[in-house]
Motif scaffolding. Structure first.
Motif, PDB file in Angstrom:
ATOM      1  N   SER A  12       0.855  -1.288   0.163  1.00 23.99           N
ATOM      2  CA  SER A  12      -0.060   0.001   0.025  1.00 23.99           C
ATOM      3  C   SER A  12       0.904   1.387   0.033  1.00 23.99           C
ATOM      4  CB  SER A  12      -0.746  -0.173   1.258  1.00 23.99           C
ATOM      5  OG  SER A  12      -1.446   1.435   1.521  1.00 23.99           O
ATOM      6  N   PHE A  22       0.327   3.512   1.564  1.00 27.28           N
ATOM      7  CA  PHE A  22       0.168   3.968   2.965  1.00 27.28           C
ATOM      8  C   PHE A  22       1.379   3.396   4.210  1.00 27.28           C
ATOM      9  CE2 PHE A  22      -1.451   2.653   7.039  1.00 27.28           C
ATOM     10  CZ  PHE A  22      -2.362   3.793   7.312  1.00 27.28           C
ATOM     11  N   SER A  52      -5.514   5.307  -1.835  1.00 26.83           N
ATOM     12  CA  SER A  52      -6.748   5.688  -1.565  1.00 26.83           C
ATOM     13  C   SER A  52      -6.680   7.154  -1.329  1.00 26.83           C
ATOM     14  CB  SER A  52      -6.672   5.051  -0.148  1.00 26.83           C
ATOM     15  OG  SER A  52      -8.093   5.506   0.258  1.00 26.83           O
ATOM     16  N   PRO A 100      -9.637   9.568   3.667  1.00 30.13           N
ATOM     17  CA  PRO A 100      -8.648  10.156   4.698  1.00 30.13           C
ATOM     18  C   PRO A 100      -8.765   8.938   5.832  1.00 30.13           C
ATOM     19  CG  PRO A 100     -10.678  11.773   4.443  1.00 30.13           C
ATOM     20  CD  PRO A 100     -10.688  10.723   3.406  1.00 30.13           C
ATOM     21  N   VAL A 101      -7.596   8.642   6.433  1.00 27.87           N
ATOM     22  CA  VAL A 101      -7.716   7.497   7.255  1.00 27.87           C
ATOM     23  C   VAL A 101      -7.995   8.007   8.724  1.00 27.87           C
ATOM     24  CG1 VAL A 101      -6.055   5.750   8.478  1.00 27.87           C
ATOM     25  CG2 VAL A 101      -5.864   5.945   5.869  1.00 27.87           C
ATOM     26  N   GLY A 102      -8.767   7.128   9.413  1.00 29.16           N
ATOM     27  CA  GLY A 102      -9.265   7.461  10.958  1.00 29.16           C
ATOM     28  C   GLY A 102     -10.135   8.807  10.938  1.00 29.16           C
ATOM     29  N   GLY A 110     -13.270   8.754  10.432  1.00 28.03           N
ATOM     30  CA  GLY A 110     -14.573   8.448  10.487  1.00 28.03           C
ATOM     31  C   GLY A 110     -15.375   8.335   9.112  1.00 28.03           C
ATOM     32  N   LEU A 111     -14.482   8.367   8.104  1.00 28.09           N
ATOM     33  CA  LEU A 111     -15.157   8.114   6.640  1.00 28.09           C
ATOM     34  C   LEU A 111     -14.782   6.700   6.127  1.00 28.09           C
ATOM     35  CD1 LEU A 111     -14.092  11.457   5.142  1.00 28.09           C
ATOM     36  CD2 LEU A 111     -16.426  10.786   6.060  1.00 28.09           C
ATOM     37  N   SER A 150     -12.270   4.610   5.983  1.00 30.88           N
ATOM     38  CA  SER A 150     -11.206   3.869   5.029  1.00 30.88           C
ATOM     39  C   SER A 150     -10.921   2.429   5.147  1.00 30.88           C
ATOM     40  CB  SER A 150      -9.759   4.541   5.334  1.00 30.88           C
ATOM     41  OG  SER A 150      -9.264   4.210   6.476  1.00 30.88           O
ATOM     42  N   ILE A 187     -11.024  -0.039   1.794  1.00 32.36           N
ATOM     43  CA  ILE A 187      -9.873  -1.254   1.837  1.00 32.36           C
ATOM     44  C   ILE A 187     -10.643  -2.332   1.796  1.00 32.36           C
ATOM     45  CG2 ILE A 187      -8.879  -1.247   4.041  1.00 32.36           C
ATOM     46  CD1 ILE A 187      -6.408  -1.559   2.804  1.00 32.36           C
ATOM     47  N   HIS A 240     -11.029   2.203  16.928  1.00 33.57           N
ATOM     48  CA  HIS A 240     -12.255   1.527  17.261  1.00 33.57           C
ATOM     49  C   HIS A 240     -11.799   0.113  17.669  1.00 33.57           C
ATOM     50  CE1 HIS A 240     -15.162   3.360  13.988  1.00 33.57           C
ATOM     51  NE2 HIS A 240     -14.855   4.020  14.911  1.00 33.57           N
TER      52      HIS A 240
HETATM   53  P1  ADP Z   1     -11.418   4.817   9.509  1.00 31.82           P
HETATM   54  O1  ADP Z   1     -12.246   3.692   8.938  1.00 31.82           O
HETATM   55  O2  ADP Z   1     -12.647   5.757  10.312  1.00 31.82           O
HETATM   56  O3  ADP Z   1     -10.711   5.516   8.420  1.00 31.82           O
HETATM   57  P2  ADP Z   1     -10.219   2.752  10.903  1.00 31.82           P
HETATM   58  O4  ADP Z   1      -9.286   3.018  12.136  1.00 31.82           O
HETATM   59  O5  ADP Z   1     -11.221   1.975  11.069  1.00 31.82           O
HETATM   60  O6  ADP Z   1     -10.326   4.116  10.595  1.00 31.82           O
HETATM   61  O7  ADP Z   1      -9.246   2.104   9.854  1.00 31.82           O
HETATM   62  C1  ADP Z   1      -8.056   2.801   9.502  1.00 31.82           C
HETATM   63  C2  ADP Z   1      -6.984   1.700   9.346  1.00 31.82           C
HETATM   64  O8  ADP Z   1      -7.519   0.955   8.142  1.00 31.82           O
HETATM   65  C3  ADP Z   1      -5.770   2.413   8.978  1.00 31.82           C
HETATM   66  O9  ADP Z   1      -5.019   2.560  10.169  1.00 31.82           O
HETATM   67  C4  ADP Z   1      -5.095   1.170   8.275  1.00 31.82           C
HETATM   68  O10 ADP Z   1      -4.780  -0.036   9.143  1.00 31.82           O
HETATM   69  C5  ADP Z   1      -6.064   0.424   7.343  1.00 31.82           C
HETATM   70  N1  ADP Z   1      -6.222   1.218   6.395  1.00 31.82           N
HETATM   71  C6  ADP Z   1      -7.108   2.014   5.808  1.00 31.82           C
HETATM   72  N2  ADP Z   1      -6.969   2.570   4.350  1.00 31.82           N
HETATM   73  C7  ADP Z   1      -5.857   1.836   4.135  1.00 31.82           C
HETATM   74  C8  ADP Z   1      -4.868   1.913   2.644  1.00 31.82           C
HETATM   75  N3  ADP Z   1      -5.232   2.667   1.856  1.00 31.82           N
HETATM   76  N4  ADP Z   1      -3.758   1.163   2.962  1.00 31.82           N
HETATM   77  C9  ADP Z   1      -3.536   0.499   4.090  1.00 31.82           C
HETATM   78  N5  ADP Z   1      -4.269   0.376   4.984  1.00 31.82           N
HETATM   79  C10 ADP Z   1      -5.361   1.157   4.951  1.00 31.82           C
END
Ligand code: ADP
Ligand code: MG
Length: 385
Positions: A69, A71, A121, A124-126, A128-129, A131, A135, A223
């Motif tokens: 990723s 990321f 992606s 935005p991660v974390g 509340g949308l 992510s 994935i 979460h």
């Molecule tokens: P939200 O769903 O609100 O964005 P979460 O804590 O439920 O927050 O999920 C975020 C986590 O999902 C990240 O910390 C990562 O581990 C994983 N994640 C989300 N998007 C990606 C991505 N594009 N690549 C790798 N991991 C991802």
């Protein structure tokens, strides 16, 4: 979308040394209303947003699955036959957990070919949308097609949830994956989390001269720990003490009895869920009969309930909501699981920049880090690009 698709294809080729077989994507989601109702078998009304997680996939001859990723730095690798929740960790537990969960839903993991995955992606991660659902859903539709599993979208939503619950260890409900898989342009997904029956509800924001503004406070949530699990436990306790299988079985008529039976904190948790279910139903009815201008008070009431009864808001979310309301929003509320993340505000198009400026100013005045605000539109769910 086309630039990120090109980027993902190029990134895949750079990492794995050949072009991908195909590209799939899935959106994040905003929840219009219905918070912490999903795991209580209640109602939710999320919509897929125009921010997506994109997966490039290549086939392999062997039974190995690799995932990378933008990321993260490392490439995770495991033999498909060895997939199990205990062996998965960190971010790769999301995509690899989906592969494992497909096996739990009938895929013969001994027979499927190996795959290489590369993920980028714009969700935005974390924030509340979701992510996380983006994935999961992107990987689920990709593997479902390439492994020729023929699973329907309801099942793929359960696959994503199972991955998140068991491989990641976050006790989240089915809402996010359903929105990401079932969403449609200009529509919300009205989901009954008990039967998993869903229907699309036209939003008509643009036609009414409205925009949906997301205010990402930048306050991160987790979460997998703490408050979210505690709220679930309170709901389970409340249901047990009220003698029902889940809070879905209670309505506003049961509130007087709940007040007598439950301690004050459990009562307020239960009241949030009961009234929030009703607000979802009222919002669907209002959208279908009067249109989006009629839902503002329901959004506002949802926020008050989460702030005071469910106690999952934070000062940054309250400030974002109050500032939006004071500057012309039709309605506003925090969205997602709480303890951070984003708020949403339904805003007249011509008022968007004024509200953004007001929110930035209010955050500066309170010494909070600057939030990120952007508009989202209701978009199509997961699929092959
Ligand atoms: P939200 O769903 O609100 O964005 P979460 O804590 O439920 O927050 O999920 C975020 C986590 O999902 C990240 O910390 C990562 O581990 C994983 N994640 C989300 N998007 C990606 C991505 N594009 N690549 C790798 N991991 C991802
Ligand atoms: Mg999530």
């Amino acid at each position: 979308m086309s630039d990120i698709r090109d980027e993902v294809a190029a990134g895949f080729t750079e990492i794995y040394g050949s072009a991908p077989l195909g590209i799939w994507s899935a959106p994040g989601r905003a929840n219009l209303i219905g918070e912490h109702t999903d795991y209580n078998e209640g109602f939710v009304l999320p919509f897929a947003i125009n921010r997506r997680t994109v997966v490039a996939l290549g086939a392999r001859e062997d039974g190995v699955i690799r995932v990378a990723s933008a990321f993260a730095d490392e490439v995770a690798e495991i033999a498909i036959a060895e997939l199990s929740p205990e062996r998965l960790r960190d971010w790769s537990a999301y995509p690899l957990g989906v592969a494992w969960a497909l096996g739990q839903h009938g895929a013969d993991l001994g027979a499927v070919p190996g795959v290489d995955l590369y993920i980028e992606s714009t969700v935005p991660v974390g924030a509340g949308l979701s992510s996380s659902a983006a994935i999961e859903s992107a990987v689920a539709v990709a593997l479902n097609e390439v492994w020729q599993l023929g699973l329907d979208r309801q099942t793929l939503a359960r696959v994503g949830q199972l991955a998140e619950n068991k491989a990641v260890g976050a006790p989240t409900g089915i809402m996010d994956q359903s929105a990401s898989l079932l969403g449609r342009h200009d529509h919300a997904v009205f989901l009954d989390c008990r039967s998993l029956e869903s229907s699309l509800v036209e939003l008509g924001f643009a036609a009414a001269g409205l925009e949906l503004l997301v205010i990402d406070t930048g306050v991160s949530h987790d979460h997998a720990t703490g408050g979210y699990a505690a709220r679930r436990a309170s709901c389970e306790l409340g249901a047990r003490l009220m003698g029902v299988g889940s809070l879905r079985d209670l309505s506003v008529d049961d509130l007087p009895r709940a007040r007598e039976v439950l301690d004050d904190e459990t009562f307020r948790r239960v009241r949030h869920v009961i009234t929030e279910n009703q607000r979802v139903l009222d919002t669907v009815a209002a959208l279908r009969t009067e249109g989006p201008l009629a839902i503002g008070e329901l959004l506002d009431a949802s926020h008050v309930s989460m702030r005071d009864d469910f106690e999952i808001s934070v000062p940054e979310l309250d400030l974002a909501v109050e500032t939006a309301q004071a500057n012309g929003a039709i309605g506003a509320r925090m969205t997602g699981g709480g303890f951070g993340g984003a708020a949403i505000a339904l805003v007249p198009s011509e008022g968007v920049s004024r509200i953004q400026v007001a929110i930035d100013g209010a955050f500066a005045e309170h010494g909070f880090s600057q939030p990120t605000t952007f508009t989202v539109t209701a978009s199509d769910g997961a699929g092959r690009d």
